[in-house]
Motif scaffolding. Structure first.
Motif, PDB file in Angstrom:
ATOM      1  N   GLY A  51      32.028  -5.766  43.300  1.00 47.65           N
ATOM      2  CA  GLY A  51      33.415  -5.342  43.164  1.00 47.65           C
ATOM      3  C   GLY A  51      34.180  -5.208  44.475  1.00 47.65           C
ATOM      4  N   LEU A  52      33.503  -5.422  45.596  1.00 48.30           N
ATOM      5  CA  LEU A  52      34.185  -5.344  46.894  1.00 48.30           C
ATOM      6  C   LEU A  52      34.487  -6.742  47.419  1.00 48.30           C
ATOM      7  N   ASP A  53      35.612  -6.865  48.098  1.00 45.95           N
ATOM      8  CA  ASP A  53      36.009  -8.125  48.710  1.00 45.95           C
ATOM      9  C   ASP A  53      34.959  -8.535  49.751  1.00 45.95           C
ATOM     10  N   PRO A  54      34.421  -9.758  49.653  1.00 47.32           N
ATOM     11  CA  PRO A  54      33.389 -10.191  50.607  1.00 47.32           C
ATOM     12  C   PRO A  54      33.824 -10.096  52.073  1.00 47.32           C
ATOM     13  N   ALA A  55      35.093 -10.336  52.366  1.00 46.20           N
ATOM     14  CA  ALA A  55      35.574 -10.216  53.755  1.00 46.20           C
ATOM     15  C   ALA A  55      35.496  -8.767  54.221  1.00 46.20           C
ATOM     16  N   LEU A  56      35.857  -7.846  53.343  1.00 50.26           N
ATOM     17  CA  LEU A  56      35.778  -6.421  53.669  1.00 50.26           C
ATOM     18  C   LEU A  56      34.322  -6.010  53.887  1.00 50.26           C
ATOM     19  N   VAL A  57      33.436  -6.518  53.058  1.00 57.08           N
ATOM     20  CA  VAL A  57      32.007  -6.219  53.196  1.00 57.08           C
ATOM     21  C   VAL A  57      31.532  -6.588  54.602  1.00 57.08           C
ATOM     22  N   GLU A  58      31.881  -7.782  55.048  1.00 55.34           N
ATOM     23  CA  GLU A  58      31.436  -8.217  56.374  1.00 55.34           C
ATOM     24  C   GLU A  58      32.057  -7.364  57.481  1.00 55.34           C
ATOM     25  N   LEU A  59      33.333  -7.021  57.356  1.00 53.90           N
ATOM     26  CA  LEU A  59      33.968  -6.175  58.375  1.00 53.90           C
ATOM     27  C   LEU A  59      33.258  -4.825  58.492  1.00 53.90           C
ATOM     28  N   VAL A  60      32.930  -4.231  57.360  1.00 53.44           N
ATOM     29  CA  VAL A  60      32.229  -2.934  57.357  1.00 53.44           C
ATOM     30  C   VAL A  60      30.855  -3.089  58.002  1.00 53.44           C
ATOM     31  N   GLN A  61      30.146  -4.147  57.648  1.00 57.28           N
ATOM     32  CA  GLN A  61      28.806  -4.350  58.195  1.00 57.28           C
ATOM     33  C   GLN A  61      28.851  -4.630  59.693  1.00 57.28           C
ATOM     34  N   ILE A  62      29.845  -5.355  60.123  1.00 57.55           N
ATOM     35  CA  ILE A  62      30.006  -5.633  61.555  1.00 57.55           C
ATOM     36  C   ILE A  62      30.319  -4.340  62.304  1.00 57.55           C
ATOM     37  N   ARG A  63      31.235  -3.538  61.766  1.00 59.71           N
ATOM     38  CA  ARG A  63      31.618  -2.303  62.451  1.00 59.71           C
ATOM     39  C   ARG A  63      30.445  -1.329  62.568  1.00 59.71           C
ATOM     40  N   ALA A  64      29.724  -1.117  61.499  1.00 58.27           N
ATOM     41  CA  ALA A  64      28.566  -0.214  61.562  1.00 58.27           C
ATOM     42  C   ALA A  64      27.528  -0.748  62.539  1.00 58.27           C
ATOM     43  N   SER A  65      27.331  -2.052  62.551  1.00 61.02           N
ATOM     44  CA  SER A  65      26.357  -2.649  63.476  1.00 61.02           C
ATOM     45  C   SER A  65      26.799  -2.484  64.922  1.00 61.02           C
ATOM     46  N   HIS A  66      28.109  -2.550  65.184  1.00 59.37           N
ATOM     47  CA  HIS A  66      28.621  -2.244  66.531  1.00 59.37           C
ATOM     48  C   HIS A  66      28.258  -0.812  66.911  1.00 59.37           C
TER      49      HIS A  66
END
Length: 172
Positions: A51-66
């Motif tokens: 149910g989440l936008d795939p682009a948003l998913v990647e942004l969240v994962q990138i930010r947490a990984s930073h």
């Protein structure tokens, strides 16, 4: 006395050689040694994304990984985001999203702020303002999935860091 010897209390000793572990060989393969746990995290990851936008998913994962300094996950998720069509500008600016807000929608900013708060939960918890901002942009089901996504990427970061996964070596 040679340069590798040390004189202490009239004794000459040779310092012990520091042996640094080789991360590729000295750390466990988490997936092989805890396969049920690994599959459970994969299941949590898949369920969180629903149910989440795939682009948003990647942004969240990138930010947490930073924030967690996880090069392995950062490399993986920036690669996935590029394949999905994410712009280089946005990928480079996720780390400083608050100073580059105009590159991100209000909804993405709310998700990134929540990612920051949950990832750094020990600093100040999750402030009401941050939670409220996210709740204003996501319905309750989406918000629950967003929280699960943030929890999952933090788990993946910790697995990768604890087992010394090296950036660029993912097998996907």
């Amino acid at each position: 006395m040679t340069t590798t010897e040390i004189k202490t209390n009239d004794r000459i000793t040779t310092p012990a050689t520091t042996v640094r572990p080789n991360p590729a060989t000295d750390r466990i393969d988490f997936a092989k040694r805890a396969p049920k746990v690994f599959r459970a995290v994969i299941g949590l990851d898949a369920a969180a994304r629903e149910g989440l936008d795939p682009a948003l998913v990647e942004l969240v994962q990138i930010r947490a990984s930073h924030l967690n300094r996880c090069a392995y996950c950062l490399h993986m998720h920036t690669t996935d985001a590029r394949k999905a069509g994410e712009s280089e500008d946005r990928l480079h600016l996720v780390a400083v999203w608050q100073e580059a807000e105009h590159f991100f929608t209000d909804r993405e900013q709310a998700a990134l702020a929540l990612t920051d708060a949950v990832t750094r939960i020990g600093d100040a918890g999750v402030p009401d303002e941050v939670y409220g901002r996210a709740a204003a942009h996501f319905d309750e089901e989406e918000l629950a999935h967003l929280l699960a996504l943030i929890l999952t990427i933090n788990t993946w970061n910790r697995i990768a860091l604890a087992t010394a996964k090296r950036a660029g070596t993912d097998e996907r």
